[in-house]
Write a protein that holds these residues in place. Structure first.
Motif, short mmCIF file in Angstrom:
data_model
loop_
_atom_site.label_atom_id
_atom_site.label_comp_id
_atom_site.label_asym_id
_atom_site.label_seq_id
_atom_site.Cartn_x
_atom_site.Cartn_y
_atom_site.Cartn_z
N HIS A 1 -15.45 -4.28 14.58
CA HIS A 1 -15.50 -4.22 16.03
C HIS A 1 -15.50 -2.76 16.42
CE1 HIS A 1 -14.20 -4.64 20.26
NE2 HIS A 1 -14.70 -5.86 20.18
N SER B 1 -16.79 -1.00 19.17
CA SER B 1 -16.62 -0.49 20.52
C SER B 1 -15.18 -0.67 20.97
CB SER B 1 -17.58 -1.20 21.48
OG SER B 1 -17.38 -2.60 21.43
N GLN B 2 -14.92 -0.57 22.26
CA GLN B 2 -13.54 -0.63 22.76
C GLN B 2 -12.88 -1.95 22.38
OE1 GLN B 2 -12.49 0.72 26.87
NE2 GLN B 2 -12.00 -1.42 27.17
N SER C 1 -14.45 7.68 27.43
CA SER C 1 -15.48 8.17 26.51
C SER C 1 -15.45 9.68 26.28
CB SER C 1 -16.86 7.77 27.03
OG SER C 1 -17.04 8.21 28.38
N ASN D 1 -15.35 0.42 33.03
CA ASN D 1 -16.20 -0.64 32.48
C ASN D 1 -16.90 -1.34 33.63
OD1 ASN D 1 -17.42 -2.67 31.08
ND2 ASN D 1 -15.54 -3.65 30.37
N ASN E 1 -20.10 2.75 32.32
CA ASN E 1 -19.64 2.54 30.94
C ASN E 1 -18.98 3.82 30.45
OD1 ASN E 1 -19.17 1.94 28.29
ND2 ASN E 1 -21.32 1.91 27.67
N LYS F 1 -16.31 3.63 28.26
CA LYS F 1 -15.41 3.13 27.23
C LYS F 1 -15.44 4.03 25.98
CE LYS F 1 -17.25 -1.00 26.90
NZ LYS F 1 -18.34 -0.92 27.87
N SER G 1 -14.88 4.32 21.76
CA SER G 1 -15.10 3.45 20.61
C SER G 1 -13.81 3.26 19.82
CB SER G 1 -16.18 4.03 19.70
OG SER G 1 -15.65 5.11 18.93
N ASP G 2 -13.71 2.11 19.14
CA ASP G 2 -12.56 1.87 18.28
C ASP G 2 -12.50 2.86 17.12
OD1 ASP G 2 -11.29 -0.14 19.62
OD2 ASP G 2 -11.44 -1.61 18.01
#
Length: 339
Positions: A17, A19-20, A44, A195, A207, A209, A211-212
């Motif tokens: 996973h 993205s956020q 971001s 978001n 957007n 956000k 990333s993980d």
């Protein structure tokens, strides 16, 4: 990165996973604990955090926002993206960060916010600015982990603090940033604006956000932040010894809470010094690319003095001691005949 940080990134990748998600949540929780329970919203970039902080504080379009001239373009970009008007002010004599006297003459009904960076890790004069009743955004992109004389963290006095996780920052994760606030309403607005999907359309939302993958690295770096700050201070002390009267922090009018940048103050041709150093393998830079008042207007003589005299020297915490000594030897030789 050390093995623990690599493992954190690999573990995030294995989650599948990117993205956020869970790693962003973990980073926000870790930073919330670090800042004594304040709410944290990861985004971001540091520039996005500045924009979102202004928007969440309700800064109106056409109103003016005070920023220092001696800063990066991100502050200008955030203010103008919102539709507000940036106002450049000068820094004090002998210091790269704003104090109340820097902004006092500009304070009137047209000022909707102040953005106050702790530039290069030097502590800005927050106390009086926070008493004006005007929202203050405390820009800690270059000072996360720094402490005020009263023991509180830099970032704890403004309405919103802004962090950056850019690759050269104190919590380097490639890209990313965060907003820190004690105001639940502001935090809720920040989350709704980062978001633009899966909700009713909201003007200003985008957007933003994180990333993980970046969050996992930033979280791992946070665990070693004090270690990195301590190592920077060790290197800075050695540089002070080697460079003597050319050490800016020995002469500065402000306290350097975190040695994000180690600055030399030299008279004469800075460009020539930079070129000579690079020819010998030491990449130095001007700490600020170009002061904003050159483009936006304003009378900023102290900023112009810093532009003409300050040089930023490598001080990354992963420098080996042999490399530190090489910097000392090479630059000391270049400084030997400087006035």
């Amino acid at each position: 990165m050390d093995a623990r940080e690599l493992d954190a990134v690999v573990a995030a990748l294995k989650q599948g996973h990117f993205s956020q998600g869970e790693e962003v949540r973990r980073l926000e929780e870790a930073l919330s604990k670090f800042y004594g329970g304040a709410e944290v919203v990861a985004v971001s970039s540091g520039t996005a955090a500045l924009y979102l902080a202004l928007a969440a504080l309700g800064v109106p379009k056409t109103k003016r926002v005070i920023i220092p001239s001696y800063t990066c373009n991100s502050l200008y970009a955030a203010v103008t993206a919102l539709g507000s008007l940036p106002v450049c002010v000068d820094v004090p004599e002998g210091g790269p960060s704003l104090v109340f006297e820097s902004v006092r003459l500009e304070l009137d009904g047209s000022i909707a916010a102040l953005i106050v960076p702790h530039t290069c890790g030097y502590q800005a004069g927050m106390e009086e600015m926070c008493k004006t009743g005007i929202p203050v955004i405390e820009d800690c992109a270059q000072a996360v982990g720094g402490v005020y004389p009263d023991g509180s963290l830099l970032g704890s006095k403004g309405d919103v603090a802004v962090l950056s996780f850019y690759g050269t920052k104190l919590l380097p994760a490639g890209e990313g940033g965060a907003c820190v606030t004690k105001n639940p309403s502001v935090a809720a607005t920040l989350r709704s604006l980062r978001n633009c999907d899966e909700s009713d359309p909201l003007p200003g939302a985008f957007n933003f956000k994180m990333s993980d993958i970046g969050a996992a690295l930033a979280c791992a770096k946070l665990k070693r932040l004090q270690e990195a700050i301590d190592r920077r201070e060790q290197i800075a002390a050695r540089y002070d010894e080697a460079f003597g009267r050319f050490s800016f922090r020995r002469r500065a009018s402000q306290k350097q809470a975190v040695c994000f940048r180690y600055l030399l103050e030299i008279d004469g041709e800075v460009d020539g010094f930079l070129a000579q150093a690079e020819l010998q393998g030491i990449v130095c830079r001007r700490p600020i690319w170009k002061p904003l008042h050159h483009s936006l207007g304003g009378h900023c003589p102290h900023t112009e003095r810093l532009e003409k005299t300050l040089v930023s020297v490598p001080i990354y915490p992963n420098l080996e001691q042999e490399e530190v000594e090489g910097v000392c030897k090479t630059l000391s030789a270049l400084l030997k005949h400087r006035p």
